[in-house]
Design an enzyme around this catalytic site. Sequence first.
Site, PDB file in Angstrom:
ATOM      1  N   GLY B  92       0.815  -1.206   0.000  1.00 43.54           N
ATOM      2  CA  GLY B  92       0.000   0.000   0.000  1.00 43.54           C
ATOM      3  C   GLY B  92       0.850   1.258   0.000  1.00 43.54           C
ATOM      4  N   THR B  93       1.966   1.208   0.696  1.00 43.93           N
ATOM      5  CA  THR B  93       2.853   2.369   0.733  1.00 43.93           C
ATOM      6  C   THR B  93       3.336   2.719  -0.670  1.00 43.93           C
ATOM      7  OG1 THR B  93       3.541   1.862   2.989  1.00 43.93           O
ATOM      8  CG2 THR B  93       5.039   3.244   1.676  1.00 43.93           C
ATOM      9  N   ASN B 184      -8.300   3.469   9.161  1.00 41.51           N
ATOM     10  CA  ASN B 184      -7.847   2.209   9.729  1.00 41.51           C
ATOM     11  C   ASN B 184      -8.022   2.119  11.234  1.00 41.51           C
ATOM     12  OD1 ASN B 184      -5.913   4.348   9.298  1.00 41.51           O
ATOM     13  ND2 ASN B 184      -4.344   3.052  10.206  1.00 41.51           N
ATOM     14  N   GLN B 214      -8.151  -0.189   3.742  1.00 40.17           N
ATOM     15  CA  GLN B 214      -8.943  -0.820   4.798  1.00 40.17           C
ATOM     16  C   GLN B 214     -10.344  -1.200   4.353  1.00 40.17           C
ATOM     17  OE1 GLN B 214      -8.219  -2.061   7.579  1.00 40.17           O
ATOM     18  NE2 GLN B 214      -6.151  -1.263   7.905  1.00 40.17           N
ATOM     19  N   GLY B 235      -3.345  -6.226  -0.608  1.00 40.72           N
ATOM     20  CA  GLY B 235      -3.722  -7.626  -0.473  1.00 40.72           C
ATOM     21  C   GLY B 235      -3.876  -8.124   0.949  1.00 40.72           C
ATOM     22  N   HIS B 236      -2.942  -7.772   1.832  1.00 41.48           N
ATOM     23  CA  HIS B 236      -2.932  -8.410   3.146  1.00 41.48           C
ATOM     24  C   HIS B 236      -4.010  -7.877   4.073  1.00 41.48           C
ATOM     25  CE1 HIS B 236      -0.896  -5.487   5.977  1.00 41.48           C
ATOM     26  NE2 HIS B 236      -0.558  -4.945   4.841  1.00 41.48           N
ATOM     27  N   THR B 272      10.364  -7.485 -12.201  1.00 44.63           N
ATOM     28  CA  THR B 272       9.746  -8.764 -12.538  1.00 44.63           C
ATOM     29  C   THR B 272       8.519  -8.978 -11.663  1.00 44.63           C
ATOM     30  OG1 THR B 272      11.871  -9.659 -13.200  1.00 44.63           O
ATOM     31  CG2 THR B 272      10.152 -11.253 -12.654  1.00 44.63           C
ATOM     32  N   CYS B 363       3.679   2.925  23.474  1.00 47.71           N
ATOM     33  CA  CYS B 363       4.489   3.178  24.671  1.00 47.71           C
ATOM     34  C   CYS B 363       5.827   3.775  24.261  1.00 47.71           C
ATOM     35  CB  CYS B 363       4.763   1.874  25.403  1.00 47.71           C
ATOM     36  SG  CYS B 363       3.464   1.399  26.524  1.00 47.71           S
TER      37      CYS B 363
END
Lengths: 436, 436
Positions: B92-93, B184, B214, B235-236, B272, B363
């Site tokens: 996505g980046t 997101n 998202q 995709g993920h 490729t 944190c």
Amino acid sequence: MEQQLVQQLPSTGVGSKLPHLAECVYLDYNATTPIYPEVSEAMKPYIYELFGNPSSVHAYGQQTRAAVDKARQQVAGLINCSPDEVAFTSCGTESDNWALWGAVMARRGSSSSSSSSSQQGLPHVVTSQIEHPAVTACLRSMAEQGLCTFTAVPVDSQGLISVTDVVSALTPNTVLVSIMHSNNEVGSLQPVAAIAAAVRQAAPGCLVHSDAAQSMGKVAVDVQQLGVDLLTLVGHKFGAPKGVAALYIRQGVQLANLLSGGSQERGRRGGTENVLLLAGLGAAAELAQLEADATAAHMRSMRDRLAAGLLAALPRHLVRINGPQDSALQLPNTLSISVKGLSAPSLLQMLAQKLAASAGAACHSSHGPAVSPVLQAMRLHPDYAVGTLRLSTGRHTTADEVDRAVTLIVGAARKQGLEFGSSGSSSDTANGTAAH
Amino acid sequence: MEQQLVQQLPSTGVGSKLPHLAECVYLDYNATTPIYPEVSEAMKPYIYELFGNPSSVHAYGQQTRAAVDKARQQVAGLINCSPDEVAFTSCGTESDNWALWGAVMARRGSSSSSSSSSQQGLPHVVTSQIEHPAVTACLRSMAEQGLCTFTAVPVDSQGLISVTDVVSALTPNTVLVSIMHSNNEVGSLQPVAAIAAAVRQAAPGCLVHSDAAQSMGKVAVDVQQLGVDLLTLVGHKFGAPKGVAALYIRQGVQLANLLSGGSQERGRRGGTENVLLLAGLGAAAELAQLEADATAAHMRSMRDRLAAGLLAALPRHLVRINGPQDSALQLPNTLSISVKGLSAPSLLQMLAQKLAASAGAACHSSHGPAVSPVLQAMRLHPDYAVGTLRLSTGRHTTADEVDRAVTLIVGAARKQGLEFGSSGSSSDTANGTAAH
């Protein structure tokens, strides 16, 4: 780990026959390799089980974080650097583009103003005339956008770049020298270590990048010995899947980001990590390190058998081998062979279901054959260029494949009407010679 | 094809339990999804057998060329465009960076000279304050490099962007509007269709991009209905592996290349092709299309069960739900819930082996907690921001997981010393409520 896998899969090592390569002879390892069986095995857990986002603190994320860390160590081991110096990318093109863009924009950003619109003030890059399009197209694009200028040094008739030519091309604005480690078409190994040393002396602030896409798994690539700042390696050229690569970035080198996003790759390359393929890349890197000598010896033996077979069967006066005559300056797996009077693109089209290889020219029906820029830079006569086959052996090439390839090529050349004269013209001879 | 696979694997469909998700409850689908079993099946041939370079003319190359073509058709089917309008990328980046960089550099290249070094003449981009870092970091980087300027419009307290704000931010130099399809963290669905229509009217030459990372597999994304020029999908986030994505580029849109190299992706993106993961992306796209309603209904049902369980068990006066109140303006799977007095990062660290979710703050021991820019833009009070959990359900979430999550969160909150008062404070109640 690979050692274990090799034991589990006793028939999958160097020189073994892969069942899915049975029908069509595969002599195109420089284009891409099959995924090695040990690499597929290493990827399996990440296809079926482990899937977390490596940036997540929970168990799922930590499992894949460990996989990414392991792959980074494996790649670092292969090229002899620290894991922190390995940044993962999606392909050789991205690695090459990043090296070029990153070096140019880092210098551009550090100059006193952004108004360096005159050609004179622009960052300058030195490269060669035989680089991969991932380098040449990127430089052309950046030059057109007014971001840099560049000089492409020539090569000799053996496809070798001269250290002197590179040093002579340096200007006070040169920010980067990008010279490939080995050429993908003719297999010439470039004097990268000597170039890096000479550049460091002549232009201390200048970075040196080398595209080693074709070298991994074939010859030793040690970034300390080479003395480069940046180096590209590409998974699918040594047994990992297509879609994963790396850029070595020497500690302390200032490089602008190409992809900006999250904090992945220590803030140098945004994008959720490609866990599955990185597991494959890592395994392939470890395998390449473990098997380095055995693989090279096997590739060389298959390549030499192929060359001998073809030279014996084809009319010698019409044939020439391209690339360095000194085998120490050549990849062990690459045979670029030109046959005057042959059309290599037609031959490969005819044999498309029986033999996988590449040609030194592409068919463009409207404008005649387009000769590769590499062969043009080597000033190979067009009659030979059009008849150039690039045959590349690999880890799973067998003697049977090589012998079948000789028979197929000789038979197709005969069908194309090549004049064989009185000797070495029967396919029996071709087979017999190839088998010695 | 997926239909067949669903039949072969009867227990793998929407709502089914995945064995490798048994130990630790997975409610972090917005971070990444498991690879859906049908997707792994579709990838199998490309792990073990089919491996050629799609650019090769021989049999091995043509097999993978067909796979890439098929994936392109499957993705085009999901978003309702022509296959030629789909360009594959690595994440996505990359898709987001390409949209931004490509629009800016295309305009920069077409301006009369390259000397537009004054801020005034630079291309301008309009975006929002709640975009993914792949958009915001890239814009900041390009602005620092003197390549563009940008304006980030605010959001309201529900995380919604106003069409009027976007139109007001347009300048004569605006070349691109980039507004995410859904957020997101809080799941707010943005009025992208209305924004595209308004921009097209107010600034006809300006392109519109939407990051739909998202949204895929959760709500319908139809590029014709949206009227956008560019759209990112990843995709993920819907069952394919990490490391593959796409950019929709409407026919005729002028976009500079981000990665320059070979002629892949019709000359728009060198490198490729990632055959293995593209087979997965295509299968996931087809599955998302086939199952759209069932998946959304299941996600929604699990999310609502989770919300009800938590609201019943936690002290109501300390709890707020973030994001749009109107469920039609919200992703069906996302629950952003804030508990005043809770430290979400600590809670998730404590539960790292039992519950996978995300926090609205990270944190940082040295500077205290770093609140997410999204929650900051929504002006959520820091007391709530630090106590914000992002819980996201998915295709394989089960009621049992949801109920365990409620028990775990309530138990951990109790351990953190959250004051439960007199009602809804026992974990029995939490369980009981969650089961309704």
